[in-house]
Design an enzyme around this catalytic site. Structure first.
Site, PDB file in Angstrom:
ATOM      1  N   LYS A  34      -1.986 -10.510 -15.482  1.00 30.25           N
ATOM      2  CA  LYS A  34      -2.391 -11.112 -14.375  1.00 30.25           C
ATOM      3  C   LYS A  34      -3.531 -12.057 -14.435  1.00 30.25           C
ATOM      4  CE  LYS A  34      -2.571  -8.888 -10.646  1.00 30.25           C
ATOM      5  NZ  LYS A  34      -3.069  -7.817  -9.379  1.00 30.25           N
ATOM      6  N   GLY A  40      -1.992 -15.648  -5.146  1.00 23.70           N
ATOM      7  CA  GLY A  40      -0.443 -15.846  -4.734  1.00 23.70           C
ATOM      8  C   GLY A  40       0.372 -15.430  -5.718  1.00 23.70           C
ATOM      9  N   GLY A  41       0.042 -14.565  -6.643  1.00 25.82           N
ATOM     10  CA  GLY A  41       1.312 -14.229  -7.842  1.00 25.82           C
ATOM     11  C   GLY A  41       1.425 -15.164  -8.801  1.00 25.82           C
ATOM     12  N   HIS A  84       2.669  -3.228  -0.984  1.00 26.94           N
ATOM     13  CA  HIS A  84       1.440  -4.241  -0.785  1.00 26.94           C
ATOM     14  C   HIS A  84       0.879  -4.199   0.723  1.00 26.94           C
ATOM     15  CE1 HIS A  84      -0.448  -8.360  -1.859  1.00 26.94           C
ATOM     16  NE2 HIS A  84      -1.252  -7.709  -1.141  1.00 26.94           N
ATOM     17  N   HIS A 111       6.346 -13.495  -6.023  1.00 24.05           N
ATOM     18  CA  HIS A 111       5.166 -12.871  -5.770  1.00 24.05           C
ATOM     19  C   HIS A 111       4.298 -13.244  -4.447  1.00 24.05           C
ATOM     20  CE1 HIS A 111       5.808 -10.700  -9.377  1.00 24.05           C
ATOM     21  NE2 HIS A 111       5.843 -11.356  -9.910  1.00 24.05           N
ATOM     22  N   GLU A 151      -6.971  -5.767  -0.155  1.00 27.81           N
ATOM     23  CA  GLU A 151      -5.523  -5.664  -0.507  1.00 27.81           C
ATOM     24  C   GLU A 151      -5.472  -4.556  -1.579  1.00 27.81           C
ATOM     25  OE1 GLU A 151      -3.135  -8.938  -1.027  1.00 27.81           O
ATOM     26  OE2 GLU A 151      -4.596 -10.484   0.211  1.00 27.81           O
ATOM     27  N   ARG A 168     -11.337 -14.796   3.239  1.00 25.76           N
ATOM     28  CA  ARG A 168     -11.178 -15.867   4.415  1.00 25.76           C
ATOM     29  C   ARG A 168     -10.230 -15.028   5.248  1.00 25.76           C
ATOM     30  NH1 ARG A 168      -5.911 -16.725   2.598  1.00 25.76           N
ATOM     31  NH2 ARG A 168      -5.690 -16.671   0.245  1.00 25.76           N
TER      32      ARG A 168
END
Length: 415
Positions: A34, A40-41, A84, A111, A151, A168
């Site tokens: 990652k 945003g994947g 998720h 993703h 998350e 945000r």
């Protein structure tokens, strides 16, 4: 230190290929590469075995450099059966922090989220409370201020791990607003003005179920590639409300006649619904999508209609791998086009041709000449207009229309 569990992996500063290679073997496979600066994947790569690592690392770094200007990566263990799930939190200047409960965002393509709902059909009360408390601890550990989203990835064994915090309000914040009846933008303004949070934790009482889908100008059959063009038609179900909150809400950034370009995100609108329970919310979403019309750029509208009717979605079984594993059946288009669609297209086309013929006649030397008329009159009798069609499945058909004053008689062939 904050007692927030994180996914086992490598988050070190060194980006030396040999160190990354060694750390990958320590973590084990499958694992995820990652981008450190990502979101945003984008740039994320799954590696199932050591022989795939070099190629995946090269691709991840390249995409990260292009998207974020930084090719640094981290490595994390891949969680099986992943869900998720995120928690909306708020903190004020006085050090108060609350959560506004969870949203599940497991249904994703490339993703990136495509459907969000609350409450999560996967969580029980015990796990929900553990994750909520971890979300608040995470925010407090960094002295967070304002709106944020903590998350998590949750495995099929119900172990959960922190993956990131979005500092945000997110695209899916209306899901929380419909469940709580709160205006989160108002909360942001109050916190920015130095006020206390409007409610304490025990005063936040969500009700029912809320679901959001993202309507995008993209082609699911081509890997969800963005689409562009003029929005000839963009119509939604009429927004509905019950006494305490909206039942159907539409947040849109475009309207009929707008041009959809290629330089920005493909999302055109968000459709959000609320129900007393999950079954009612899904039924309301199915209805709202069936009343949505979009003509112009290619879109994911038909895909979403199939998605919210899929048995795994209805039963709450979809994880983050669901779209990839179920894509062929979600793309099936066995249903025939309703006849009225052909009729409407044929009549619209014919009326347009008639108006064009009238304009030409008005600018001619003899506006009343029968040769300018675009009608069914022929020497041997009335002859219908013939309009041929070909649909996306390459099915051919023909309609024959006879004009009668301001009405039309439709003579159908197989369409």
């Amino acid at each position: 230190e904050a007692e927030v569990p994180v996914v086992p992996g490598y988050h070190g500063e060194s980006q030396d290929i040999e160190i990354l290679y060694m750390e990958a073997q320590k973590i084990g496979f499958p694992l995820l590469i990652k981008p450190v600066a990502g979101g945003g994947g984008r740039g994320m790569r799954r590696v199932n075995q050591l022989s795939q690592f070099d190629e995946a690392l090269t691709l991840s770094r390249s995409e990260a450099k292009t998207a974020f200007g930084d090719d640094a990566v981290l490595l994390e263990r891949f969680i099986s059966g992943p869900r998720h799930i995120e928690f909306q939190i708020f903190s004020d200047h006085q050090g108060n922090t609350v959560h506004l409960h969870e949203r599940e965002c497991s249904i994703q393509r490339r993703h990136q989220k495509i459907l969000e709902e609350s409450p999560s059909p996967f969580l029980d009360d015990s796990l929900r409370n553990q994750m909520a408390e971890a979300s608040v601890r995470a925010a407090q550990a960094v002295h967070y201020l304002g709106a944020g989203t903590v998350e998590f990835i949750v495995g099929e064994n119900r172990s959960f791990y922190f993956i990131e915090m979005n500092t945000r309000l997110q695209v899916e914040h209306p899901v929380t607003e419909l469940r709580t009846g709160l205006d989160l933008v108002e909360w942001q303004i109050r916190v920015a003005a130095g006020q206390d949070l409007p409610l304490k934790q025990d005063q936040i009482r969500p009700e029912g179920n809320a679901i959001e889908v993202r309507i995008c100008a993209e082609n699911p059959e081509r890997g969800f590639l963005p689409s562009s063009g003029i929005l000839d038609v963009l119509e939604f179900a009429e927004a509905e409300s019950v006494p305490s909150r909206p039942r159907i809400r539409i947040d849109r950034g475009f309207e009929k006649g707008d041009r959809i370009g290629i330089h920005y995100d493909s999302m055109l609108a968000k459709l959000i619904v609320h129900g007393e329970d999950r079954e009612q919310a899904l039924q309301t979403m199915q209805y709202a999508l069936s009343q949505t019309a979009l003509i112009g750029p290619e879109s994911n509208l038909a895909f979403l209609q199939k998605l919210v009717s899929h048995p795994d979605v209805i039963q709450g079984k979809a994880d983050t791998l669901f779209i990839d594993s179920s894509l062929p059946e979600l793309l099936q288009t066995e249903e025939s086009v309703p006849e009225w669609i052909y009729w409407a297209c044929a009549i619209t086309y014919l009326k347009s041709e008639q108006q064009q013929a009238l304009r030409k006649a008005e600018h001619s030397n003899n506006p009343h000449s029968p040769w300018h008329a675009y009608d069914n009159w022929r020497l041997g009798g009335m002859e219908p207009h013939r309009i041929a069609f070909r649909d996306q499945q390459d099915h051919h058909g023909e309609l024959r229309l006879l004009g009668k004053n301001s009405d039309f008689e439709i003579i159908t062939e197989s369409c």
